[in-house]
Write an enzyme that holds these catalytic residues in place. Sequence first.
Site, PDB file in Angstrom:
ATOM      1  N   ASP A 140      21.051 -54.653 -23.795  1.00  0.00           N
ATOM      2  CA  ASP A 140      20.923 -54.624 -22.336  1.00  0.00           C
ATOM      3  C   ASP A 140      21.087 -56.018 -21.733  1.00  0.00           C
ATOM      4  O   ASP A 140      21.280 -56.143 -20.520  1.00  0.00           O
ATOM      5  CB  ASP A 140      19.524 -54.115 -21.950  1.00  0.00           C
ATOM      6  CG  ASP A 140      19.489 -52.625 -21.678  1.00  0.00           C
ATOM      7  OD1 ASP A 140      20.470 -52.118 -21.102  1.00  0.00           O
ATOM      8  OD2 ASP A 140      18.489 -51.988 -22.024  1.00  0.00           O
ATOM      9  N   LYS A 175      24.535 -41.886 -22.760  1.00  0.00           N
ATOM     10  CA  LYS A 175      24.722 -43.009 -23.681  1.00  0.00           C
ATOM     11  C   LYS A 175      24.957 -42.488 -25.106  1.00  0.00           C
ATOM     12  O   LYS A 175      25.843 -42.981 -25.820  1.00  0.00           O
ATOM     13  CB  LYS A 175      23.504 -43.944 -23.628  1.00  0.00           C
ATOM     14  CG  LYS A 175      23.413 -44.717 -22.309  1.00  0.00           C
ATOM     15  CD  LYS A 175      22.079 -45.435 -22.097  1.00  0.00           C
ATOM     16  CE  LYS A 175      22.057 -46.089 -20.710  1.00  0.00           C
ATOM     17  NZ  LYS A 175      20.794 -46.772 -20.375  1.00  0.00           N
ATOM     18  N   GLN A 194      14.881 -47.647 -22.542  1.00  0.00           N
ATOM     19  CA  GLN A 194      15.268 -47.165 -21.217  1.00  0.00           C
ATOM     20  C   GLN A 194      14.188 -47.487 -20.187  1.00  0.00           C
ATOM     21  O   GLN A 194      13.009 -47.226 -20.411  1.00  0.00           O
ATOM     22  CB  GLN A 194      15.536 -45.651 -21.282  1.00  0.00           C
ATOM     23  CG  GLN A 194      16.051 -45.045 -19.993  1.00  0.00           C
ATOM     24  CD  GLN A 194      17.448 -45.525 -19.609  1.00  0.00           C
ATOM     25  OE1 GLN A 194      18.250 -45.904 -20.458  1.00  0.00           O
ATOM     26  NE2 GLN A 194      17.733 -45.528 -18.316  1.00  0.00           N
TER      27      GLN A 194
HETATM   28  N1  GUN Z   1      17.480 -48.108 -16.302  1.00  0.00           N
HETATM   29  C1  GUN Z   1      18.426 -48.169 -15.333  1.00  0.00           C
HETATM   30  N2  GUN Z   1      19.473 -48.912 -15.759  1.00  0.00           N
HETATM   31  C2  GUN Z   1      19.183 -49.319 -17.004  1.00  0.00           C
HETATM   32  C3  GUN Z   1      19.883 -50.110 -17.964  1.00  0.00           C
HETATM   33  O1  GUN Z   1      20.984 -50.605 -17.745  1.00  0.00           O
HETATM   34  N3  GUN Z   1      19.235 -50.291 -19.152  1.00  0.00           N
HETATM   35  C4  GUN Z   1      18.001 -49.782 -19.415  1.00  0.00           C
HETATM   36  N4  GUN Z   1      17.455 -50.045 -20.589  1.00  0.00           N
HETATM   37  N5  GUN Z   1      17.333 -49.058 -18.544  1.00  0.00           N
HETATM   38  C5  GUN Z   1      17.927 -48.822 -17.349  1.00  0.00           C
END
Ligand code: GUN
Length: 306
Positions: free
Chosen positions: A120, A53, A97
């Site tokens: 998100d 990311k 996350q």
């Molecule tokens: N863990 C797995 N996929 C995601 C996501 O799309 N966003 C976040 N914040 N954590 C994750």
Amino acid sequence: MPARILDGRKTGSEVRLELLPRIARLRAAKHPPALAVVLVGDDPASAIYVRNKEKACEELGIRSEKLTPPASITTGELLDVVQTLNRRPDIDGILVQMPLPRHVDAGQVLLAIAPEKDVDGFHPCNTGLLVANQPGPRPCTPAGVIELLRRDGIPMAGQEAVIIGRSDIVGKPQAMLLLHEHATVTICHSRTSNLPEVCRRASILVAAIGRPGFVTEEFIQPGATVIDVGINQVTNADLAERLLAHDAARLENFRRTGRATVGDVHPGDAARLAGAYTPVPGGVGPLTIAMLMVNTVAAAERRAGV
Ligand code: GUN
């Protein structure tokens, strides 16, 4: 006819590059977009996702800031971290996350993120906007799946779509997004009876369960589009030999390194039976990151009023 491979790297890159003029406009308006990523503890898979990311942000000229509190952080302390980010005018997007350590109340943390900074799309306010089909940030992975289907010209309206998995991050929002594309949607889960039979109805099958190679030939209607959301690390030799039997290069790589990344779908069965499918890696994953960039730019635009 061999199955078409839906190339998420190519489509993800297209989606990201389309953001460049929007980012330039934000910079010109003295509002460079910025994302804060909170990575709690030292889960190796989460660390890789977060690094990807950050890399995507860097490539596009989006400022990213990583906060790495220890796994021992309390819910209260993490709420303080989030609230500080909420108040900061130079931060447009906040991503915590998942998964969080078990002793942390993830629901409370997600609720604390300001909805306008929730890149998100996990805040209940944004879930509500999704269900109501009103504009707002959409969860990145299911939104990426829709983008991939749309850009590859796979029709959704009137199609039977079956989703395996009912998570808040993928399964549930995926169902809503496919419904808004006028698909007929079924969500399956661990208590579904006759799972392979239900899945065989699908002309669009989405696997999001987190079990390596769970979806095999008896789940797949010949010619269906098979979307594999799973990202699983396999170290078991029997399983790897079974899942990679059709792919000499990857099998050789497993024998050398003792590990392989595989999805929830048996890749050989998908290649043999599907009309189109997403590989793992290189399918849905790059779209997840691209949609996070889209949500971050959109949050910055809303906050900057451009
Ligand atoms: N863990 C797995 N996929 C995601 C996501 O799309 N966003 C976040 N914040 N954590 C994750």
